[in-house]
Design a protein around this motif. Structure first.
Motif, PDB file in Angstrom:
ATOM      1  N   GLY A 183       0.817  -1.199   0.000  1.00 24.42           N
ATOM      2  CA  GLY A 183       0.000   0.000   0.000  1.00 24.42           C
ATOM      3  C   GLY A 183       0.852   1.249   0.000  1.00 24.42           C
ATOM      4  N   ILE A 184       0.282   2.330  -0.500  1.00 24.02           N
ATOM      5  CA  ILE A 184       0.974   3.615  -0.462  1.00 24.02           C
ATOM      6  C   ILE A 184       1.175   4.001   0.994  1.00 24.02           C
ATOM      7  N   ASP A 185       2.351   4.512   1.317  1.00 17.47           N
ATOM      8  CA  ASP A 185       2.689   4.874   2.701  1.00 17.47           C
ATOM      9  C   ASP A 185       2.641   3.655   3.627  1.00 17.47           C
ATOM     10  N   ASP A 186       2.776   2.461   3.041  1.00 23.23           N
ATOM     11  CA  ASP A 186       2.784   1.189   3.792  1.00 23.23           C
ATOM     12  C   ASP A 186       1.476   0.903   4.528  1.00 23.23           C
ATOM     13  N   VAL A 187       0.354   1.444   4.057  1.00 30.76           N
ATOM     14  CA  VAL A 187      -0.926   1.140   4.692  1.00 30.76           C
ATOM     15  C   VAL A 187      -1.378  -0.264   4.278  1.00 30.76           C
ATOM     16  N   ASP A 188      -2.248  -0.835   5.073  1.00 31.66           N
ATOM     17  CA  ASP A 188      -2.742  -2.191   4.824  1.00 31.66           C
ATOM     18  C   ASP A 188      -3.677  -2.204   3.613  1.00 31.66           C
ATOM     19  N   ILE A 189      -3.492  -3.191   2.714  1.00 35.86           N
ATOM     20  CA  ILE A 189      -4.368  -3.310   1.544  1.00 35.86           C
ATOM     21  C   ILE A 189      -5.033  -4.681   1.484  1.00 35.86           C
ATOM     22  N   THR A 190      -4.907  -5.454   2.559  1.00 30.80           N
ATOM     23  CA  THR A 190      -5.462  -6.812   2.534  1.00 30.80           C
ATOM     24  C   THR A 190      -6.979  -6.826   2.604  1.00 30.80           C
ATOM     25  N   TYR A 191      -7.607  -5.688   2.849  1.00 27.22           N
ATOM     26  CA  TYR A 191      -9.066  -5.660   2.852  1.00 27.22           C
ATOM     27  C   TYR A 191      -9.626  -5.716   1.432  1.00 27.22           C
ATOM     28  N   MET A 203       3.289 -17.992  -4.298  1.00 28.71           N
ATOM     29  CA  MET A 203       1.999 -17.435  -3.912  1.00 28.71           C
ATOM     30  C   MET A 203       2.103 -16.894  -2.491  1.00 28.71           C
ATOM     31  N   ILE A 204       1.783 -15.618  -2.313  1.00 28.00           N
ATOM     32  CA  ILE A 204       1.847 -14.977  -1.004  1.00 28.00           C
ATOM     33  C   ILE A 204       0.450 -14.542  -0.589  1.00 28.00           C
ATOM     34  N   ASP A 205      -0.022 -15.079   0.534  1.00 31.94           N
ATOM     35  CA  ASP A 205      -1.337 -14.693   1.054  1.00 31.94           C
ATOM     36  C   ASP A 205      -1.218 -13.421   1.884  1.00 31.94           C
ATOM     37  N   GLY A 206      -2.294 -12.644   1.872  1.00 36.45           N
ATOM     38  CA  GLY A 206      -2.305 -11.388   2.590  1.00 36.45           C
ATOM     39  C   GLY A 206      -2.270 -11.572   4.096  1.00 36.45           C
ATOM     40  N   GLU A 207      -1.528 -10.719   4.734  1.00 36.00           N
ATOM     41  CA  GLU A 207      -1.445 -10.710   6.191  1.00 36.00           C
ATOM     42  C   GLU A 207      -1.335  -9.260   6.636  1.00 36.00           C
ATOM     43  N   SER A 253       3.715  -6.316   3.685  1.00 31.81           N
ATOM     44  CA  SER A 253       3.483  -6.259   2.246  1.00 31.81           C
ATOM     45  C   SER A 253       3.544  -7.656   1.661  1.00 31.81           C
ATOM     46  N   PHE A 254       3.065  -7.786   0.433  1.00 32.47           N
ATOM     47  CA  PHE A 254       3.221  -9.026  -0.328  1.00 32.47           C
ATOM     48  C   PHE A 254       4.608  -8.960  -0.959  1.00 32.47           C
ATOM     49  N   ALA A 255       5.540  -9.802  -0.513  1.00 38.14           N
ATOM     50  CA  ALA A 255       6.911  -9.673  -0.996  1.00 38.14           C
ATOM     51  C   ALA A 255       7.654 -10.994  -0.909  1.00 38.14           C
ATOM     52  N   ILE A 256       8.627 -11.154  -1.809  1.00 36.50           N
ATOM     53  CA  ILE A 256       9.563 -12.272  -1.744  1.00 36.50           C
ATOM     54  C   ILE A 256      10.958 -11.727  -2.051  1.00 36.50           C
ATOM     55  N   SER A 257      11.974 -12.346  -1.466  1.00 38.95           N
ATOM     56  CA  SER A 257      13.355 -11.920  -1.663  1.00 38.95           C
ATOM     57  C   SER A 257      14.165 -13.065  -2.254  1.00 38.95           C
ATOM     58  N   GLU A 258      15.078 -12.726  -3.145  1.00 42.53           N
ATOM     59  CA  GLU A 258      15.901 -13.721  -3.821  1.00 42.53           C
ATOM     60  C   GLU A 258      17.291 -13.138  -4.098  1.00 42.53           C
ATOM     61  N   THR A 259      18.150 -13.951  -4.683  1.00 41.57           N
ATOM     62  CA  THR A 259      19.453 -13.496  -5.158  1.00 41.57           C
ATOM     63  C   THR A 259      19.616 -13.946  -6.603  1.00 41.57           C
ATOM     64  N   GLY A 260      20.506 -13.280  -7.328  1.00 41.08           N
ATOM     65  CA  GLY A 260      20.707 -13.658  -8.722  1.00 41.08           C
ATOM     66  C   GLY A 260      21.745 -12.784  -9.390  1.00 41.08           C
TER      67      GLY A 260
END
Length: 280
Positions: free
Chosen positions: A52-60, A79-83, A87-94
Protein backbone atom coordinates in the motif's frame (compact mmCIF):
# COMPACT_ATOMS: atom_id res chain seq x y z
CA UNK A 1 -15.58 -18.94 -3.66
CA UNK A 2 -18.86 -17.57 -2.34
CA UNK A 3 -20.78 -15.34 -4.75
CA UNK A 4 -20.67 -11.57 -4.09
CA UNK A 5 -23.42 -10.20 -1.88
CA UNK A 6 -26.02 -7.85 -3.34
CA UNK A 7 -26.18 -5.95 -6.59
CA UNK A 8 -23.60 -3.71 -8.16
CA UNK A 9 -23.56 -0.06 -7.15
CA UNK A 10 -24.22 1.62 -10.48
CA UNK A 11 -22.34 4.70 -11.64
CA UNK A 12 -19.61 4.39 -8.99
CA UNK A 13 -15.86 3.93 -9.35
CA UNK A 14 -13.60 3.58 -6.33
CA UNK A 15 -9.82 3.59 -6.53
CA UNK A 16 -7.08 2.60 -4.13
CA UNK A 17 -3.41 3.55 -4.64
CA UNK A 18 -0.65 0.95 -4.28
CA UNK A 19 2.97 0.35 -5.28
CA UNK A 20 4.67 -2.60 -6.93
CA UNK A 21 8.23 -3.14 -8.06
CA UNK A 22 11.69 -4.31 -7.06
CA UNK A 23 14.58 -3.16 -4.89
CA UNK A 24 18.04 -4.61 -5.58
CA UNK A 25 21.48 -4.28 -4.02
CA UNK A 26 24.85 -5.64 -5.19
CA UNK A 27 26.75 -7.88 -2.83
CA UNK A 28 29.79 -6.33 -1.13
CA UNK A 29 31.83 -7.00 1.99
CA UNK A 30 30.54 -4.01 4.00
CA UNK A 31 26.90 -3.08 3.42
CA UNK A 32 25.52 -6.23 1.80
CA UNK A 33 27.74 -9.31 2.31
CA UNK A 34 26.82 -12.45 0.41
CA UNK A 35 25.13 -15.03 2.69
CA UNK A 36 26.51 -18.54 2.96
CA UNK A 37 25.16 -20.95 0.38
CA UNK A 38 24.48 -18.31 -2.29
CA UNK A 39 25.94 -19.39 -5.68
CA UNK A 40 29.24 -17.76 -6.63
CA UNK A 41 27.82 -16.21 -9.80
CA UNK A 42 25.02 -14.39 -7.96
CA UNK A 43 25.87 -10.69 -7.80
CA UNK A 44 22.78 -9.12 -6.19
CA UNK A 45 20.08 -9.57 -3.60
CA UNK A 46 16.64 -8.30 -4.57
CA UNK A 47 13.04 -8.10 -3.41
CA UNK A 48 9.83 -7.90 -5.46
CA UNK A 49 6.72 -6.62 -3.71
CA UNK A 50 3.20 -5.22 -3.79
CA UNK A 51 2.26 -2.87 -0.96
CA UNK A 52 0.00 0.00 0.00
CA UNK A 53 0.97 3.61 -0.46
CA UNK A 54 2.69 4.87 2.70
CA UNK A 55 2.78 1.19 3.79
CA UNK A 56 -0.93 1.14 4.69
CA UNK A 57 -2.74 -2.19 4.82
CA UNK A 58 -4.37 -3.31 1.54
CA UNK A 59 -5.46 -6.81 2.53
CA UNK A 60 -9.07 -5.66 2.85
CA UNK A 61 -9.24 -5.58 -0.97
CA UNK A 62 -6.20 -7.68 -2.02
CA UNK A 63 -6.25 -11.31 -0.80
CA UNK A 64 -3.27 -12.93 -2.52
CA UNK A 65 -0.41 -12.18 -4.92
CA UNK A 66 1.34 -14.62 -7.22
CA UNK A 67 4.88 -13.84 -8.37
CA UNK A 68 6.12 -15.71 -11.44
CA UNK A 69 9.91 -15.49 -11.60
CA UNK A 70 12.41 -16.74 -14.16
CA UNK A 71 12.16 -20.49 -14.71
CA UNK A 72 15.79 -20.99 -13.71
CA UNK A 73 14.90 -20.03 -10.13
CA UNK A 74 13.75 -22.94 -7.93
CA UNK A 75 10.04 -22.80 -7.11
CA UNK A 76 9.73 -19.96 -9.60
CA UNK A 77 5.97 -19.49 -9.05
CA UNK A 78 5.36 -18.14 -5.53
CA UNK A 79 2.00 -17.44 -3.91
CA UNK A 80 1.85 -14.98 -1.00
CA UNK A 81 -1.34 -14.69 1.05
CA UNK A 82 -2.30 -11.39 2.59
CA UNK A 83 -1.45 -10.71 6.19
CA UNK A 84 -2.29 -7.42 7.88
CA UNK A 85 0.75 -5.35 8.71
CA UNK A 86 3.09 -6.60 5.99
CA UNK A 87 3.48 -6.26 2.25
CA UNK A 88 3.22 -9.03 -0.33
CA UNK A 89 6.91 -9.67 -1.00
CA UNK A 90 9.56 -12.27 -1.74
CA UNK A 91 13.36 -11.92 -1.66
CA UNK A 92 15.90 -13.72 -3.82
CA UNK A 93 19.45 -13.50 -5.16
CA UNK A 94 20.71 -13.66 -8.72
CA UNK A 95 22.85 -12.20 -11.47
CA UNK A 96 20.47 -11.38 -14.33
CA UNK A 97 17.46 -9.21 -15.07
CA UNK A 98 14.12 -10.59 -16.29
CA UNK A 99 10.40 -9.88 -16.43
CA UNK A 100 8.28 -10.80 -13.40
CA UNK A 101 4.57 -11.54 -13.79
CA UNK A 102 2.59 -10.30 -10.77
CA UNK A 103 -0.93 -11.68 -10.48
CA UNK A 104 -3.35 -9.98 -8.09
CA UNK A 105 -6.15 -11.98 -6.45
CA UNK A 106 -8.88 -9.88 -4.85
CA UNK A 107 -10.97 -10.67 -1.79
CA UNK A 108 -14.03 -12.90 -2.49
CA UNK A 109 -16.50 -10.07 -1.73
CA UNK A 110 -15.17 -8.12 -4.71
CA UNK A 111 -16.33 -10.63 -7.32
CA UNK A 112 -13.37 -9.46 -9.43
CA UNK A 113 -11.23 -11.73 -11.60
CA UNK A 114 -7.44 -11.82 -11.04
CA UNK A 115 -5.37 -9.20 -12.83
CA UNK A 116 -1.78 -9.59 -14.03
CA UNK A 117 0.89 -6.88 -13.99
CA UNK A 118 4.38 -7.15 -15.47
CA UNK A 119 7.54 -5.70 -13.99
CA UNK A 120 11.16 -5.84 -15.20
CA UNK A 121 13.63 -6.64 -12.45
CA UNK A 122 16.39 -4.05 -12.59
CA UNK A 123 19.76 -4.75 -10.97
CA UNK A 124 21.82 -1.94 -12.53
CA UNK A 125 21.19 1.85 -12.53
CA UNK A 126 21.47 2.25 -16.29
CA UNK A 127 19.73 5.15 -17.96
CA UNK A 128 19.69 7.21 -14.75
CA UNK A 129 21.12 10.67 -14.02
CA UNK A 130 24.50 11.16 -12.34
CA UNK A 131 22.67 12.51 -9.29
CA UNK A 132 20.53 9.37 -8.98
CA UNK A 133 23.58 7.15 -9.44
CA UNK A 134 25.38 9.05 -6.67
CA UNK A 135 22.36 8.56 -4.38
CA UNK A 136 22.41 4.83 -5.11
CA UNK A 137 26.14 4.74 -4.34
CA UNK A 138 25.57 6.42 -0.97
CA UNK A 139 22.75 3.98 -0.22
CA UNK A 140 24.97 0.97 -0.75
CA UNK A 141 24.17 0.78 -4.44
CA UNK A 142 20.45 0.19 -3.89
CA UNK A 143 18.56 0.17 -7.19
CA UNK A 144 14.90 1.10 -6.79
CA UNK A 145 12.45 0.31 -9.56
CA UNK A 146 8.97 1.09 -8.21
CA UNK A 147 5.70 1.83 -9.96
CA UNK A 148 2.79 3.81 -8.53
CA UNK A 149 -0.57 2.32 -9.55
CA UNK A 150 -4.23 2.89 -8.78
CA UNK A 151 -6.57 -0.09 -8.54
CA UNK A 152 -10.00 0.89 -9.86
CA UNK A 153 -13.13 -0.97 -8.84
CA UNK A 154 -15.88 -0.15 -11.32
CA UNK A 155 -19.44 -0.47 -9.99
CA UNK A 156 -18.48 -2.71 -7.03
CA UNK A 157 -20.94 -5.13 -5.44
CA UNK A 158 -22.84 -3.71 -2.48
CA UNK A 159 -21.03 -5.84 0.13
CA UNK A 160 -17.63 -4.93 -1.30
CA UNK A 161 -18.65 -1.28 -1.57
CA UNK A 162 -19.39 -1.36 2.16
CA UNK A 163 -15.95 -2.84 2.85
CA UNK A 164 -14.23 -0.17 0.78
CA UNK A 165 -16.16 2.72 2.33
CA UNK A 166 -16.75 1.57 5.89
CA UNK A 167 -14.37 4.20 7.19
CA UNK A 168 -10.83 5.48 7.06
CA UNK A 169 -8.47 4.21 9.74
CA UNK A 170 -5.30 5.92 11.04
CA UNK A 171 -2.21 4.27 9.56
CA UNK A 172 0.89 3.58 11.69
CA UNK A 173 2.95 6.04 9.64
CA UNK A 174 0.36 8.80 9.34
CA UNK A 175 0.68 10.20 12.85
CA UNK A 176 -3.03 11.08 12.84
CA UNK A 177 -3.77 13.03 16.04
CA UNK A 178 -6.85 14.28 17.80
CA UNK A 179 -5.77 17.89 17.53
CA UNK A 180 -4.35 20.08 14.76
CA UNK A 181 -5.37 17.68 12.02
CA UNK A 182 -6.75 18.49 8.61
CA UNK A 183 -10.08 17.57 7.05
CA UNK A 184 -10.35 14.14 5.46
CA UNK A 185 -9.70 13.76 1.76
CA UNK A 186 -12.29 13.10 -0.86
CA UNK A 187 -10.98 10.21 -2.90
CA UNK A 188 -12.26 8.23 -5.82
CA UNK A 189 -12.53 8.61 -9.56
CA UNK A 190 -15.70 8.58 -11.57
CA UNK A 191 -16.04 8.08 -15.28
CA UNK A 192 -15.77 11.62 -16.62
CA UNK A 193 -15.97 12.91 -13.05
CA UNK A 194 -19.52 11.70 -12.55
CA UNK A 195 -19.12 10.28 -9.06
CA UNK A 196 -16.92 10.66 -6.03
CA UNK A 197 -16.29 8.52 -3.00
CA UNK A 198 -15.92 10.21 0.37
CA UNK A 199 -13.11 8.69 2.41
CA UNK A 200 -13.14 11.11 5.30
CA UNK A 201 -15.70 13.00 7.33
CA UNK A 202 -18.22 10.19 7.97
CA UNK A 203 -19.33 9.35 11.47
CA UNK A 204 -18.95 5.99 13.12
CA UNK A 205 -21.28 4.37 15.61
CA UNK A 206 -22.05 6.47 18.68
CA UNK A 207 -21.57 9.72 16.77
CA UNK A 208 -17.75 9.60 16.92
CA UNK A 209 -15.99 11.43 14.13
CA UNK A 210 -13.51 9.34 12.18
CA UNK A 211 -9.78 10.11 12.51
CA UNK A 212 -8.59 12.65 9.96
CA UNK A 213 -5.26 12.94 8.27
CA UNK A 214 -2.54 14.94 9.97
CA UNK A 215 0.02 16.96 8.06
CA UNK A 216 1.76 14.75 5.53
CA UNK A 217 0.09 11.49 6.57
CA UNK A 218 -2.64 9.30 5.14
CA UNK A 219 -5.50 7.21 6.47
CA UNK A 220 -5.81 3.50 5.83
CA UNK A 221 -8.79 2.37 3.78
CA UNK A 222 -8.69 5.66 1.91
CA UNK A 223 -7.60 6.94 -1.49
CA UNK A 224 -5.07 9.34 0.01
CA UNK A 225 -1.40 9.65 -0.81
CA UNK A 226 1.13 11.49 1.43
CA UNK A 227 1.42 15.24 1.09
CA UNK A 228 5.24 15.23 1.09
CA UNK A 229 8.08 12.80 0.42
CA UNK A 230 9.69 10.93 3.28
CA UNK A 231 12.51 8.36 3.38
CA UNK A 232 11.24 5.17 1.74
CA UNK A 233 8.09 6.93 0.51
CA UNK A 234 8.84 8.56 -2.87
CA UNK A 235 5.22 8.92 -4.04
CA UNK A 236 3.33 11.96 -2.73
CA UNK A 237 1.47 15.10 -3.73
CA UNK A 238 4.87 16.78 -3.72
CA UNK A 239 6.18 14.27 -6.28
CA UNK A 240 3.03 14.78 -8.33
CA UNK A 241 3.58 18.54 -8.47
CA UNK A 242 7.23 18.08 -9.47
CA UNK A 243 6.20 15.79 -12.34
CA UNK A 244 3.48 18.23 -13.42
CA UNK A 245 6.06 21.04 -13.52
CA UNK A 246 8.40 18.86 -15.62
CA UNK A 247 5.58 18.21 -18.09
CA UNK A 248 4.70 21.92 -18.27
CA UNK A 249 8.34 22.88 -18.83
CA UNK A 250 8.67 20.21 -21.52
CA UNK A 251 5.49 21.49 -23.20
CA UNK A 252 6.92 25.01 -23.30
CA UNK A 253 10.10 23.68 -24.96
CA UNK A 254 8.09 21.67 -27.51
CA UNK A 255 5.89 24.65 -28.36
CA UNK A 256 8.98 26.85 -28.77
CA UNK A 257 10.61 24.27 -31.02
CA UNK A 258 7.42 23.99 -33.11
CA UNK A 259 7.27 27.77 -33.48
CA UNK A 260 10.90 27.96 -34.63
CA UNK A 261 10.40 25.03 -37.02
CA UNK A 262 7.28 26.66 -38.48
CA UNK A 263 9.12 29.96 -39.00
CA UNK A 264 12.01 28.16 -40.68
CA UNK A 265 9.63 26.21 -42.92
CA UNK A 266 7.82 29.40 -43.90
CA UNK A 267 11.11 31.03 -44.89
CA UNK A 268 12.15 28.02 -46.97
CA UNK A 269 8.76 27.87 -48.72
CA UNK A 270 9.05 31.57 -49.58
CA UNK A 271 12.59 31.05 -50.85
CA UNK A 272 11.42 28.12 -53.01
CA UNK A 273 8.58 30.21 -54.41
CA UNK A 274 10.99 33.02 -55.32
CA UNK A 275 13.38 30.62 -57.04
CA UNK A 276 10.55 29.16 -59.11
CA UNK A 277 9.44 32.65 -60.09
CA UNK A 278 12.99 33.58 -61.19
CA UNK A 279 13.29 30.38 -63.22
CA UNK A 280 10.04 31.12 -65.02
Amino acid sequence: MAPPVGKRVKGIQIFRPFIYGTTARPFDDKTNPKPAGVPDDHTHSWTVFVKGIDDVDITYWLRRVQFKLHESIPNHVRMIDGEKGRSFAISETGWGEFEIAIKLYYVPDSGEKPQTLYHHLRLHPYGRTDEEKETMRLNGGEVISWTYEEQIFNEPYEAFYDILTQGALPSPSSGAAAANNKPGSKGGKGGGGKSKEKDGGKQQGGGQQQPQRSEGGVLERSAMIPLTNRPGQPFSRETEQVEIKKLKDALVKVEDLMRKTTEELTKKEKRLKDLRADAA
